[in-house]
Design a protein around this motif. Sequence first.
Motif, PDB file in Angstrom:
ATOM      1  N   HIS A   1     -95.940  22.922  59.660  1.00 45.69           N
ATOM      2  CA  HIS A   1     -95.678  23.799  61.030  1.00 45.69           C
ATOM      3  C   HIS A   1     -94.011  23.877  61.463  1.00 45.69           C
ATOM      4  N   GLU A   2     -93.239  22.895  60.843  1.00 48.01           N
ATOM      5  CA  GLU A   2     -91.892  23.035  61.027  1.00 48.01           C
ATOM      6  C   GLU A   2     -91.009  23.961  60.117  1.00 48.01           C
ATOM      7  N   VAL A   3     -91.480  24.096  58.792  1.00 47.65           N
ATOM      8  CA  VAL A   3     -91.137  24.919  58.042  1.00 47.65           C
ATOM      9  C   VAL A   3     -91.404  26.218  58.355  1.00 47.65           C
ATOM     10  N   THR A   4     -92.471  26.614  58.787  1.00 46.91           N
ATOM     11  CA  THR A   4     -93.384  27.851  59.361  1.00 46.91           C
ATOM     12  C   THR A   4     -92.300  28.438  60.515  1.00 46.91           C
ATOM     13  N   ARG A   5     -92.016  27.419  61.350  1.00 43.51           N
ATOM     14  CA  ARG A   5     -91.247  27.832  62.610  1.00 43.51           C
ATOM     15  C   ARG A   5     -89.914  28.214  62.218  1.00 43.51           C
TER      16      ARG A   5
END
Length: 319
Positions: A196-200
């Motif tokens: 989720h962090e990379v996606t954001r």
Amino acid sequence: MSQTFSIGLIGARGYTGRELLKLIAGHPAFALAFASSRELAGTPVSAMAPEITGVDFEALSPQEAAARRPDACVLALPDGAGAAFVAAFEAAAPDTVLVDLSADYRFDDAWAYGLPELYRQREGLAGARRIANPGCYATAAQLALHPVNQIIEDYPSVFGVSGYSGAGTTPSRKNDTDALAGNLMPYALSGHKHEHEVTRHLRRPIAFTPHVHPAFSGILVTVHARLSQPVSLDAVKALYDEAYAHEPLVQVQDAAPELKDGTGINGAIIGGLTVIEDQRRLVVLCAEDNLLKGAAVQAVQNLNLALGLDELAGITADR
């Protein structure tokens, strides 16, 4: 450097805390203000970090820590454990720079996201007072994807492997050396927080699968990404060379790095660049140390930028 900055450390007992103590001790402009650990309270810090003498670990409440009013404080606490300290500093010492190593504020726009090598991140980190330190896997994955982010389509796949120190000191199968012996252990097969962090922060969804193996530290990610148009290997290499030519902590090489190559280094190694299937699919690898560029070294980069120091003060480049 003429000015010395006082640095507090909350959650000093863990593996990352040990690395932070070493970096603070060797920094030309940092002085340890306190090191808080309930489990080690009363023990000399030198028992963990021989570089630091004359300071004992303390069990500080959030209010007690904030009352010390250090120039900066690193929160090296598990996810969900730092909110009371943040609130106490907001109330009593709002000008103290806080660098949080948990995932709690990586999705909060009020906090700067501290991966300096990403495009224009340094602008938001200079003078920042609240900084969310990126996750270890998220750092490696973003460094691997950043130079080609604009020419990727669909979901890149990220296969990650780390040493067991990434699972922390709380006993679990992921840091049980007997369970890990001769083994490779997958976990969090979907929805991992670093996914989720990379996606954001790359504004691109990824598919991420982490694994842990018997080494103590080190991270290796292997990225497969489909390109939006045919691109030659030379053109892809040029994108990586351009992105990281002036980044002392990121080394780009032809050979594919192995996990051990990232262990014990302050930066990251990107390599193994391969373009296949009609120049429409890319493979790239990134190796780093989960405790260093994946945590403590990056925290010191962020502290330096926030305090107006040279970004690499107290950090030795690996090349």
